[in-house]
Design a protein around this motif. Structure first.
Motif, PDB file in Angstrom:
ATOM      1  N   ALA A  43     -21.965  13.335 -11.361  1.00  0.00           N
ATOM      2  CA  ALA A  43     -21.240  12.318 -10.858  1.00  0.00           C
ATOM      3  C   ALA A  43     -20.568  12.889  -9.478  1.00  0.00           C
ATOM      4  O   ALA A  43     -19.763  12.143  -8.853  1.00  0.00           O
ATOM      5  CB  ALA A  43     -19.777  12.350 -11.752  1.00  0.00           C
ATOM      6  N   ALA A  44     -21.725  13.434  -8.780  1.00  0.00           N
ATOM      7  CA  ALA A  44     -21.305  13.964  -7.337  1.00  0.00           C
ATOM      8  C   ALA A  44     -21.579  12.732  -6.468  1.00  0.00           C
ATOM      9  O   ALA A  44     -22.391  11.671  -6.588  1.00  0.00           O
ATOM     10  CB  ALA A  44     -22.158  14.875  -6.907  1.00  0.00           C
ATOM     11  N   PRO A  45     -20.667  12.429  -5.193  1.00  0.00           N
ATOM     12  CA  PRO A  45     -21.012  11.490  -4.144  1.00  0.00           C
ATOM     13  C   PRO A  45     -22.439  11.555  -3.775  1.00  0.00           C
ATOM     14  O   PRO A  45     -22.707  12.959  -3.528  1.00  0.00           O
ATOM     15  CB  PRO A  45     -19.833  12.010  -3.238  1.00  0.00           C
ATOM     16  CG  PRO A  45     -18.865  12.471  -4.005  1.00  0.00           C
ATOM     17  CD  PRO A  45     -19.601  13.461  -4.887  1.00  0.00           C
ATOM     18  N   LEU A  46     -23.134  10.618  -3.572  1.00  0.00           N
ATOM     19  CA  LEU A  46     -24.497  10.878  -3.167  1.00  0.00           C
ATOM     20  C   LEU A  46     -25.558  11.205  -4.227  1.00  0.00           C
ATOM     21  O   LEU A  46     -26.773  11.309  -3.934  1.00  0.00           O
ATOM     22  CB  LEU A  46     -24.765  11.447  -1.952  1.00  0.00           C
ATOM     23  CG  LEU A  46     -24.000  11.039  -0.627  1.00  0.00           C
ATOM     24  CD1 LEU A  46     -24.162  11.892   0.463  1.00  0.00           C
ATOM     25  CD2 LEU A  46     -24.104   9.615  -0.377  1.00  0.00           C
ATOM     26  N   GLY A  47     -24.799  11.788  -5.409  1.00  0.00           N
ATOM     27  CA  GLY A  47     -25.865  12.404  -6.462  1.00  0.00           C
ATOM     28  C   GLY A  47     -26.295  13.757  -6.246  1.00  0.00           C
ATOM     29  O   GLY A  47     -27.361  14.197  -6.680  1.00  0.00           O
ATOM     30  N   LYS A  48     -25.605  14.321  -5.192  1.00  0.00           N
ATOM     31  CA  LYS A  48     -26.185  15.718  -4.778  1.00  0.00           C
ATOM     32  C   LYS A  48     -25.027  16.689  -4.404  1.00  0.00           C
ATOM     33  O   LYS A  48     -23.909  16.383  -4.499  1.00  0.00           O
ATOM     34  CB  LYS A  48     -27.043  15.629  -3.459  1.00  0.00           C
ATOM     35  CG  LYS A  48     -28.235  14.687  -3.620  1.00  0.00           C
ATOM     36  CD  LYS A  48     -28.894  14.894  -2.239  1.00  0.00           C
ATOM     37  CE  LYS A  48     -30.188  13.824  -2.257  1.00  0.00           C
ATOM     38  NZ  LYS A  48     -31.047  14.126  -0.824  1.00  0.00           N
ATOM     39  N   LEU A  49     -25.657  17.969  -4.940  1.00  0.00           N
ATOM     40  CA  LEU A  49     -24.470  19.100  -4.335  1.00  0.00           C
ATOM     41  C   LEU A  49     -25.050  19.836  -3.065  1.00  0.00           C
ATOM     42  O   LEU A  49     -26.170  19.946  -2.927  1.00  0.00           O
ATOM     43  CB  LEU A  49     -24.527  19.817  -5.581  1.00  0.00           C
ATOM     44  CG  LEU A  49     -23.881  19.492  -6.827  1.00  0.00           C
ATOM     45  CD1 LEU A  49     -23.949  20.620  -8.088  1.00  0.00           C
ATOM     46  CD2 LEU A  49     -22.450  18.916  -6.779  1.00  0.00           C
ATOM     47  N   PRO A  50     -24.120  20.318  -2.526  1.00  0.00           N
ATOM     48  CA  PRO A  50     -22.713  20.344  -2.563  1.00  0.00           C
ATOM     49  C   PRO A  50     -21.895  19.185  -2.168  1.00  0.00           C
ATOM     50  O   PRO A  50     -22.309  18.414  -1.308  1.00  0.00           O
ATOM     51  CB  PRO A  50     -22.266  21.657  -1.983  1.00  0.00           C
ATOM     52  CG  PRO A  50     -23.259  21.618  -0.755  1.00  0.00           C
ATOM     53  CD  PRO A  50     -24.434  21.184  -1.159  1.00  0.00           C
ATOM     54  N   TYR A  51     -20.511  19.108  -2.640  1.00  0.00           N
ATOM     55  CA  TYR A  51     -19.569  18.325  -1.912  1.00  0.00           C
ATOM     56  C   TYR A  51     -18.222  18.839  -1.977  1.00  0.00           C
ATOM     57  O   TYR A  51     -17.967  19.843  -2.805  1.00  0.00           O
ATOM     58  CB  TYR A  51     -19.617  16.990  -2.549  1.00  0.00           C
ATOM     59  CG  TYR A  51     -19.036  16.812  -3.927  1.00  0.00           C
ATOM     60  CD1 TYR A  51     -17.575  16.428  -4.068  1.00  0.00           C
ATOM     61  CD2 TYR A  51     -19.762  17.023  -5.234  1.00  0.00           C
ATOM     62  CE1 TYR A  51     -16.820  16.387  -5.242  1.00  0.00           C
ATOM     63  CE2 TYR A  51     -19.379  16.852  -6.471  1.00  0.00           C
ATOM     64  CZ  TYR A  51     -17.723  16.438  -6.305  1.00  0.00           C
ATOM     65  OH  TYR A  51     -17.190  16.580  -7.642  1.00  0.00           O
ATOM     66  N   ILE A  52     -17.413  18.567  -1.154  1.00  0.00           N
ATOM     67  CA  ILE A  52     -15.700  19.041  -0.972  1.00  0.00           C
ATOM     68  C   ILE A  52     -14.849  18.129  -1.495  1.00  0.00           C
ATOM     69  O   ILE A  52     -15.125  16.814  -1.200  1.00  0.00           O
ATOM     70  CB  ILE A  52     -15.809  19.689   0.204  1.00  0.00           C
ATOM     71  CG1 ILE A  52     -15.628  18.821   1.458  1.00  0.00           C
ATOM     72  CG2 ILE A  52     -16.692  21.055   0.516  1.00  0.00           C
ATOM     73  CD1 ILE A  52     -15.034  19.417   2.651  1.00  0.00           C
ATOM     74  N   GLU A  53     -13.783  18.567  -1.734  1.00  0.00           N
ATOM     75  CA  GLU A  53     -12.898  17.687  -2.015  1.00  0.00           C
ATOM     76  C   GLU A  53     -11.550  18.446  -1.051  1.00  0.00           C
ATOM     77  O   GLU A  53     -11.212  19.784  -0.996  1.00  0.00           O
ATOM     78  CB  GLU A  53     -12.051  17.635  -3.218  1.00  0.00           C
ATOM     79  CG  GLU A  53     -12.862  16.897  -4.252  1.00  0.00           C
ATOM     80  CD  GLU A  53     -12.434  16.644  -5.747  1.00  0.00           C
ATOM     81  OE1 GLU A  53     -11.390  15.860  -5.883  1.00  0.00           O
ATOM     82  OE2 GLU A  53     -12.413  17.434  -6.449  1.00  0.00           O
ATOM     83  N   HIS A  54     -10.982  17.567  -0.167  1.00  0.00           N
ATOM     84  CA  HIS A  54      -9.754  18.101   0.754  1.00  0.00           C
ATOM     85  C   HIS A  54      -8.985  16.953   1.143  1.00  0.00           C
ATOM     86  O   HIS A  54      -9.460  15.954   1.554  1.00  0.00           O
ATOM     87  CB  HIS A  54     -10.475  18.626   1.964  1.00  0.00           C
ATOM     88  CG  HIS A  54      -9.806  19.329   2.888  1.00  0.00           C
ATOM     89  ND1 HIS A  54      -9.033  18.822   4.171  1.00  0.00           N
ATOM     90  CD2 HIS A  54      -8.797  20.292   2.794  1.00  0.00           C
ATOM     91  CE1 HIS A  54      -8.192  19.433   4.683  1.00  0.00           C
ATOM     92  NE2 HIS A  54      -7.908  20.660   3.884  1.00  0.00           N
TER      93      HIS A  54
END
Length: 240
Positions: A43-54
Motif C-alpha cells: 500500500a506504499a505510495p507509488l507501490g515502492k519502498l522506501p517512503y517517509i511520513e512527516h
C-alpha cells in the motif's frame, strides 16, 4: 520525527532494498532523527519502498525524499560541494541507480531458481508461507516487466552481466586511492553507492557481476568503511 517505511533488515546488511539502504544512510549522514516501520510495498505510495511520513505527509521516491529533507532540515553532507562535484555526483548517481541497480535486479528476480528462492525469503519474510508465495509471484511478474521495460531484460544474460561488469569496473577505478566517490569526505552520492554495492557484494545472490566486484578490494573496502561508519551496530559486512 521522520517515520521511515522500509523492508525488514536481512542478510546482515542494513536492508535488502537498495534504496532503503540509501535513504537510511542519508538520514544518518544528515543527523536526522527517525524511526522505522517495517513493511512491504503493498500500500506504499507509488507501490515502492522506501517512503517517509512527516508532518502528516507521505513522500515517496528516495530522490524526492532527500530533496524534501534538505529543504526541511537543511545541512546534510552535500552543503559544501562545488558545482563540479555536484555534476560528478549526479553522473555517478545515474550510473548507479539507472543502470547497475537494474543489472542487480535482473540477478535477483530473473535468473535462476536459487537466486529467486533466496530473494523471496529475504524480501517477503514475515508473511505466512502461502501468502508470501502468492504476493512474491505477483511482484516478480511486475518487476520482470519493469526490467524488460528498462531494456536490460531484453538482452542475453551474458550481455547484461558484461554491462554490469563495466559499471563495477568504473566504480572500482574511481575508488582506488580515495575513501569516497568524491574524495576524502562522504557525500550524498555515497549513500546511493553503498546501498547498491552492499546489496551486490554482501547478499547471497549469485552473479558474474558479484564475482567480479568481490575481486576489487577498492569496493569491498569502501562498503566496509561505509558500514562501520554509519551502521556500526551491524559490524563488518560479510562478503560472498
Amino acid at each position: 520525527m521522520v517515520t521511515l517505511h522500509q523492508f525488514r533488515r536481512a542478510w546482515h546488511i542494513p536492508n535488502p532494498g537498495q534504496f532503503c539502504v540509501k535513504l537510511e544512510t542519508y538520514l544518518r549522514m544528515a543527523g536526522i532523527e527517525y524511526r522505522i516501520v517495517e513493511t512491504l510495498p503493498l500500500a506504499a505510495p507509488l507501490g515502492k519502498l522506501p517512503y517517509i511520513e512527516h508532518d502528516g505527509r507521505k513522500i515517496a521516491d528516495s530522490r524526492i525524499i532527500i530533496g524534501y529533507l534538505q529543504q526541511r532540515f537543511g545541512g546534510g553532507p552535500d552543503q559544501t560541494l562545488t558545482e563540479r562535484q555536484k555534476a560528478q555526483a549526479l553522473a555517478w548517481q545515474r550510473l548507479l541507480e539507472e543502470h547497475l541497480y537494474w543489472v542487480c535486479m535482473y540477478s535477483r528476480w530473473q535468473t535462476g531458481p536459487e537466486n529467486w528462492r533466496i530473494n523471496k525469503r529475504g524480501i517477503f519474510q514475515g508473511l505466512p508461507p502461502l501468502l508470501a508465495d502468492s504476493v512474491a509471484s505477483l511482484y516478480r511478474l511486475r518487476i520482470k516487466s519493469q526490467i524488460r521495460g528498462h531494456g536490460i531484460g531484453r538482452l542475453p544474460a551474458a550481455q547484461v552481466f558484461e554491462l554490469g561488469r563495466q559499471d563495477v569496473e568504473a566504480l572500482a577505478v574511481a575508488l582506488t586511492g580515495q575513501a569516497y566517490l568524491l574524495g576524502d569526505r562522504p557525500a550524498g552520492v555515497d549513500a546511493s553507492a553503498y546501498g547498491i554495492l552492499i546489496n551486490l557484494l554482501a547478499c547471497p545472490i549469485a552473479s558474474p557481476v558479484k564475482d567480479y566486484a568481490l575481486a576489487q578490494p577498492a569496493l569491498t573496502d569502501y562498503c566496509r568503511r561505509m558500514q562501520l561508519r554509519y551502521f556500526p551496530e551491524l559490524g563488518e559486512p560479510q562478503f560472498g
